[in-house]
Design a protein around this motif. Structure first.
Motif, PDB file in Angstrom:
ATOM      1  N   GLU A  17       0.802  -1.164  -0.029  1.00  8.45           N
ATOM      2  CA  GLU A  17      -0.061   0.011  -0.055  1.00  8.45           C
ATOM      3  C   GLU A  17       0.965   1.101  -0.047  1.00  8.45           C
ATOM      4  OE1 GLU A  17      -3.350   0.443   2.479  1.00  8.45           O
ATOM      5  OE2 GLU A  17      -4.073  -1.618   1.940  1.00  8.45           O
ATOM      6  N   SER A  18       0.592   2.085  -0.802  1.00 12.09           N
ATOM      7  CA  SER A  18       1.354   3.440  -0.926  1.00 12.09           C
ATOM      8  C   SER A  18       0.880   4.273   0.370  1.00 12.09           C
ATOM      9  CB  SER A  18       0.888   4.187  -2.144  1.00 12.09           C
ATOM     10  OG  SER A  18      -0.247   4.697  -2.095  1.00 12.09           O
ATOM     11  N   SER A  19       1.724   5.237   0.592  1.00  5.94           N
ATOM     12  CA  SER A  19       1.457   6.328   1.485  1.00  5.94           C
ATOM     13  C   SER A  19       0.926   7.511   1.207  1.00  5.94           C
ATOM     14  CB  SER A  19       2.818   6.679   2.252  1.00  5.94           C
ATOM     15  OG  SER A  19       2.820   8.015   3.013  1.00  5.94           O
ATOM     16  N   THR A  20       0.412   8.593   1.839  1.00 11.35           N
ATOM     17  CA  THR A  20      -0.074   9.597   1.313  1.00 11.35           C
ATOM     18  C   THR A  20       1.110  10.393   0.873  1.00 11.35           C
ATOM     19  OG1 THR A  20      -0.116  10.642   3.610  1.00 11.35           O
ATOM     20  CG2 THR A  20      -2.157   9.691   2.688  1.00 11.35           C
ATOM     21  N   TYR A  21       2.295  10.161   1.252  1.00  6.04           N
ATOM     22  CA  TYR A  21       3.691  10.823   0.657  1.00  6.04           C
ATOM     23  C   TYR A  21       4.078  10.006  -0.160  1.00  6.04           C
ATOM     24  CZ  TYR A  21       3.063  13.764   5.107  1.00  6.04           C
ATOM     25  OH  TYR A  21       2.738  14.811   5.552  1.00  6.04           O
ATOM     26  N   PRO A  22       5.175  10.678  -0.810  1.00  5.29           N
ATOM     27  CA  PRO A  22       5.935   9.876  -2.115  1.00  5.29           C
ATOM     28  C   PRO A  22       6.610   8.668  -1.223  1.00  5.29           C
ATOM     29  CG  PRO A  22       6.041  12.211  -2.378  1.00  5.29           C
ATOM     30  CD  PRO A  22       5.616  12.060  -1.177  1.00  5.29           C
ATOM     31  N   THR A  23       6.921   7.780  -1.710  1.00  7.60           N
ATOM     32  CA  THR A  23       7.445   6.588  -1.107  1.00  7.60           C
ATOM     33  C   THR A  23       8.887   6.843  -0.576  1.00  7.60           C
ATOM     34  OG1 THR A  23       6.435   4.950  -2.721  1.00  7.60           O
ATOM     35  CG2 THR A  23       8.251   4.297  -1.760  1.00  7.60           C
ATOM     36  N   ILE A  24       9.727   7.712  -1.191  1.00  5.75           N
ATOM     37  CA  ILE A  24      10.926   7.864  -0.929  1.00  5.75           C
ATOM     38  C   ILE A  24      10.915   8.676   0.566  1.00  5.75           C
ATOM     39  CG2 ILE A  24      12.777   9.281  -1.286  1.00  5.75           C
ATOM     40  CD1 ILE A  24      12.573   8.786  -4.340  1.00  5.75           C
ATOM     41  N   ILE A  25       9.954   9.498   0.861  1.00  4.58           N
ATOM     42  CA  ILE A  25       9.908  10.172   2.136  1.00  4.58           C
ATOM     43  C   ILE A  25       8.711   9.717   2.895  1.00  4.58           C
ATOM     44  CG2 ILE A  25      10.959  12.349   1.199  1.00  4.58           C
ATOM     45  CD1 ILE A  25       8.338  13.759   0.923  1.00  4.58           C
ATOM     46  N   ALA A  26       8.235   8.557   2.611  1.00  6.23           N
ATOM     47  CA  ALA A  26       7.082   7.948   3.346  1.00  6.23           C
ATOM     48  C   ALA A  26       7.078   7.973   4.975  1.00  6.23           C
ATOM     49  CB  ALA A  26       6.606   6.621   2.659  1.00  6.23           C
ATOM     50  N   ASN A  27       8.256   7.634   5.377  1.00  4.45           N
ATOM     51  CA  ASN A  27       8.593   7.563   6.663  1.00  4.45           C
ATOM     52  C   ASN A  27       9.672   8.726   7.095  1.00  4.45           C
ATOM     53  OD1 ASN A  27       8.070   5.744   9.031  1.00  4.45           O
ATOM     54  ND2 ASN A  27      10.314   5.722   9.158  1.00  4.45           N
ATOM     55  N   GLY A  28       9.553   9.845   6.494  1.00  6.29           N
ATOM     56  CA  GLY A  28      10.460  10.899   6.959  1.00  6.29           C
ATOM     57  C   GLY A  28      11.579  11.123   6.214  1.00  6.29           C
ATOM     58  N   ASN A  29      12.055  12.392   6.574  1.00  9.67           N
ATOM     59  CA  ASN A  29      13.440  12.711   5.727  1.00  9.67           C
ATOM     60  C   ASN A  29      14.778  12.050   5.919  1.00  9.67           C
ATOM     61  OD1 ASN A  29      11.900  14.920   4.347  1.00  9.67           O
ATOM     62  ND2 ASN A  29      12.249  16.354   5.975  1.00  9.67           N
ATOM     63  N   LYS A  30      14.577  11.412   7.425  1.00 10.65           N
ATOM     64  CA  LYS A  30      15.802  11.007   7.888  1.00 10.65           C
ATOM     65  C   LYS A  30      15.835   9.625   7.058  1.00 10.65           C
ATOM     66  CE  LYS A  30      18.164   8.766  11.821  1.00 10.65           C
ATOM     67  NZ  LYS A  30      17.898   8.409  13.243  1.00 10.65           N
ATOM     68  N   ASP A  31      14.718   8.790   6.988  1.00 13.92           N
ATOM     69  CA  ASP A  31      14.879   7.569   6.082  1.00 13.92           C
ATOM     70  C   ASP A  31      15.093   8.044   4.555  1.00 13.92           C
ATOM     71  OD1 ASP A  31      14.426   6.075   8.113  1.00 13.92           O
ATOM     72  OD2 ASP A  31      12.506   5.050   7.656  1.00 13.92           O
TER      73      ASP A  31
END
Length: 382
Positions: free
Chosen positions: A85-99
């Motif tokens: 399932e995709s996030s509401t955010y783009p995949t690259i930043i789905a879990n935040g900028n650190k990731d």
């Protein structure tokens, strides 16, 4: 394109394994549809499969999980498919900028690994807020950057995904041609009891559970209820959203309108007081294809639904005759509520229709649909 059928009915149950993937960490006690839905799907997969390996969490956690899966594949374990399932955010930043800094392409590399090992991928594409400029309130530079990342997702999906699921087929008009199979996979429902609650239809009570502001504007709902003092309305929303939007709605509150801030199992007491669920909000391009999770939660409590004409929700309610669909107008709602109040037996009629379709829209039914659309023979599995 999927060409192979997975004959699960001829396999031993212990041989059936799938991978469940989301590119972010779900918050504890989540109350938004974007976080509730993947958890409900995961639980449904776990109920119906012997083995589910999970890829979700922080970038570090996902990397560890992916490496374990890679090792199992190398040792000969056969996964039937990946459900993502995709996030509401783009995949690259789905879990935040650190990731995004340390693990920018981790999820795409995972998809590539799966395709290399002939593991089909089914992905639910949640929404396309980014297609509507007013929905990304991040400033010109940030909004431009976000759109680039969203477009990268689309490119990856075209190359690596076997089946793309959407909330409704109307959403395809805003995505464009992808040259891959596209199916609908709206939210599911948890069924509460085998028969409807015996609610008092003499004192009609409506319930609205959901957001306020942006795409969820419910001014006419409050105004209509204000015109009929002996009809009650319960509004359940996040407290911070109420405080933010109180100035737009507070002046409309009368004694027959109650504001609550409950979630999860605490909502049960509110649903037991209600006769009708409301998806009566202002129509918009976005709402024309969105399928709110709360629609199916209402149905799980056998609550007929009042929906807005021209929305995907309204299309569903009309198709299955599980409520009433009217224009987003105060007068139209007032007339409908007066009719229902004078003829409460129509609620029972709608409830019977809900009972007829409910098991086709459970979370387990959604899992079965994913299996069928990815190419599995599931007749003996679910």
């Amino acid at each position: 394109m999927i060409t192979k059928k997975f004959a699960v009915s001829k396999m031993k149950r212990k041989e059936v394994g799938i991978i469940f993937h989301i590119p972010w960490k779900v918050s504890q006690g989540a109350d938004s549809g974007s976080e509730i839905r993947p958890i409900m799907m995961l639980e449904a997969f776990q109920r119906n499969f012997f083995h589910v390996d999970i890829v979700m969490g922080s970038g570090k956690e996902r990397l560890y999980q992916i490496l374990k899966i890679r090792k199992k594949i190398m040792q000969g374990f056969r996964y039937s498919f990946v459900y993502s399932e995709s996030s509401t955010y783009p995949t690259i930043i789905a879990n935040g900028n650190k990731d995004a800094f340390f693990y920018p392409f981790l999820d795409f590399i995972f998809f590539m690994m799966c395709r290399k090992n002939n593991i089909p991928i089914a992905l639910f594409y949640r929404d396309i807020y980014w297609k509507f400029p007013h929905s990304i309130n991040k400033g010109i530079i940030k909004s431009y950057f976000l759109k680039i990342l969203y477009k990268i997702d689309i490119i990856i999906y075209k190359k690596l995904i076997n089946v793309l699921f959407l909330p409704s087929m109307k959403m395809i008009n805003y995505i464009g041609s992808l040259d891959i199979p596209i199916k609908t996979l709206p939210p599911g429902t948890s069924i509460h009891g085998s028969v409807p609650f015996e609610n008092n239809t003499t004192n009609l009570t409506l319930i609205y559970v959901g957001g306020l502001g942006n795409h969820y504007r419910i001014h006419y709902l409050l105004q209509a209820v204000n015109c009929i003092p002996d009809i009650n309305l319960i509004i359940c929303c996040r407290e911070e959203e109420w405080q933010k939007n109180k100035k737009d709605y507070g002046y409309q509150l009368k004694s027959n309108i109650t504001i609550k801030h409950l979630k999860g199992n605490d909502l049960l007491s509110l649903y037991q007081k209600a006769n009708i669920g409301c998806c009566f909000f202002e129509n918009s391009v976005y709402m024309s294809f969105a399928m709110p999770l709360k629609l199916f939660e209402y149905l799980g409590f056998y609550l007929p639904v009042i929906a807005t004409e021209g929305t995907a929700t309204g299309d569903f309610v009309t198709m299955h005759d599980v409520g009433w669909v009217i224009p987003y107008e105060e007068k139209a709602l007032v007339n409908l509520l007066k009719t229902i109040k004078d003829h409460p037996e129509v609620i029972k009629q709608k409830q019977r229709n809900i009972m007829n379709i409910l098991h086709h829209h459970s979370w387990d039914a959604r899992v079965k649909q994913v299996c069928k659309d990815i190419g599995m023979d599931v007749k003996d599995l679910l």
